[in-house]
Design a protein around this motif. Structure first.
Motif, mmCIF file in Angstrom:
data_model
loop_
_atom_site.group_PDB
_atom_site.id
_atom_site.type_symbol
_atom_site.label_atom_id
_atom_site.label_comp_id
_atom_site.label_asym_id
_atom_site.label_seq_id
_atom_site.Cartn_x
_atom_site.Cartn_y
_atom_site.Cartn_z
ATOM 1 N N ASN A 1 0.258 4.134 1.291
ATOM 2 C CA ASN A 1 0.035 4.501 2.709
ATOM 3 C C ASN A 1 -0.506 3.296 3.329
ATOM 4 N N SER A 2 0.491 3.202 4.474
ATOM 5 C CA SER A 2 0.322 2.091 5.255
ATOM 6 C C SER A 2 -1.064 2.256 6.353
ATOM 7 N N ASN A 3 -1.464 3.697 6.308
ATOM 8 C CA ASN A 3 -2.692 3.933 7.250
ATOM 9 C C ASN A 3 -4.189 3.540 6.411
ATOM 10 N N GLU A 4 -3.992 3.196 5.124
ATOM 11 C CA GLU A 4 -5.010 3.019 4.286
ATOM 12 C C GLU A 4 -5.555 1.413 4.575
ATOM 13 N N ASN B 1 2.510 9.713 4.505
ATOM 14 C CA ASN B 1 2.364 8.229 4.421
ATOM 15 C C ASN B 1 2.721 7.521 5.519
ATOM 16 N N LEU C 1 -8.595 1.000 6.426
ATOM 17 C CA LEU C 1 -9.941 1.401 5.667
ATOM 18 C C LEU C 1 -10.354 0.738 4.551
ATOM 19 N N ASP C 2 -9.188 0.408 3.936
ATOM 20 C CA ASP C 2 -9.580 -0.589 2.659
ATOM 21 C C ASP C 2 -10.246 -1.904 2.899
ATOM 22 N N SER D 1 3.310 5.811 9.244
ATOM 23 C CA SER D 1 2.183 5.006 10.008
ATOM 24 C C SER D 1 1.639 6.201 11.157
ATOM 25 N N PHE E 1 0.653 -1.281 -0.166
ATOM 26 C CA PHE E 1 0.040 -0.030 0.066
ATOM 27 C C PHE E 1 0.868 1.144 -0.040
#
Length: 243
Positions: free
Chosen positions: A26-29, A113, A32-33, A115, A24
């Motif tokens: 952006n690891s924060n997604e 992007n 949410l994904d 964490s 990913f």
């Protein structure tokens, strides 16, 4: 708290197995994904409600604290000492708006992007040294005073920022900040400032903090050690078992 770390570790392993190491940007997604693309609308609604509630509960206390400090510790103390309660309440409301701007705008500008957990931990570590250093200074050094705390706080923040932008890993920032705080706090308290009678009386009432630990306290220590060990072993074991 440590149980939450176990929960997050296991959840991370399960998501890694689910996505088969899919990358990913952006690891924060990742979460949410998964929530928006692989669950039903009920789960999506619950997650959105939980995020909104968490944000509101965190931000309102932050705004209130900042507004209260700005109003009573600065405005009332230095600018308007003799005013009505209604006046201070009005000022506090305006300060809440200022606090919102001071919190939200930097947060929007700091989007990256990286964490979220790492970002929060690295920012929190800036002030851990002050809190831990203040506790140790007050408990173990009888000459500790306000000047020592102020000098230690300023030196700790400066030292941590220098270390942060020198490439030192963020887990070391708390230890570095605490060490700087204690050195400056002890030295400044020793040669400057004093402890008045009222403060000495207060210190005398805190001696019960040195009471002998009970069995439950040792139990908490054992639980902490077990939790850390579990967090170290379970993720790799679970990943190997499910892969």
């Amino acid at each position: 708290m440590r149980s939450l770390f176990i929960f997050f570790a296991v959840m991370g392993v399960l998501l890694s197995v689910f996505y088969q190491d899919q990358s990913f940007e952006n690891s924060n997604e990742v979460i949410l994904d998964f929530v928006f693309n692989h669950t039903n609308p009920i789960i999506v609604g619950l997650v959105i409600s939980a995020l909104s509630a968490a944000a509101m509960s965190t931000l309102d206390s932050t705004y209130n604290s900042m507004a209260t400090v700005a109003t009573f510790d600065f405005y009332k103390r230095f600018f308007c000492k003799q005013a009505s309660d209604a006046h201070y309440e009005s000022v506090a409301r305006k300060m809440s708006l200022v606090a919102a701007v001071l919190v939200i705008v930097p947060a929007l500008l700091a989007v990256s992007n990286e964490s979220v957990l790492k970002t929060i931990a690295s920012l929190t570590s800036i002030f851990v040294g002050i809190r831990l250093g203040s506790f140790i200074l007050g408990l173990f050094f009888k000459n500790a005073n306000e000047k020592g705390v102020i000098a230690g706080s300023i030196g700790s923040v400066i030292g941590v920022f220098i270390a942060k932008y020198s490439g030192i890993a963020w887990p070391w920032l708390a230890l570095l900040g605490t060490a700087i705080f204690l050195v400056l706090g002890v030295v400044v308290s020793r040669f400057w400032g004093k402890v008045n009678e009222q403060q000495q009386a207060f210190i005398a009432t805190q001696k019960h903090l040195f009471a002998k630990p009970a069995a439950s306290h040792y139990g908490l220590l054992v639980f902490a050690v077990i939790t850390i060990a579990v967090c170290t072993v379970i993720p790799d074991w679970l990943y190997a078992a499910l892969s």
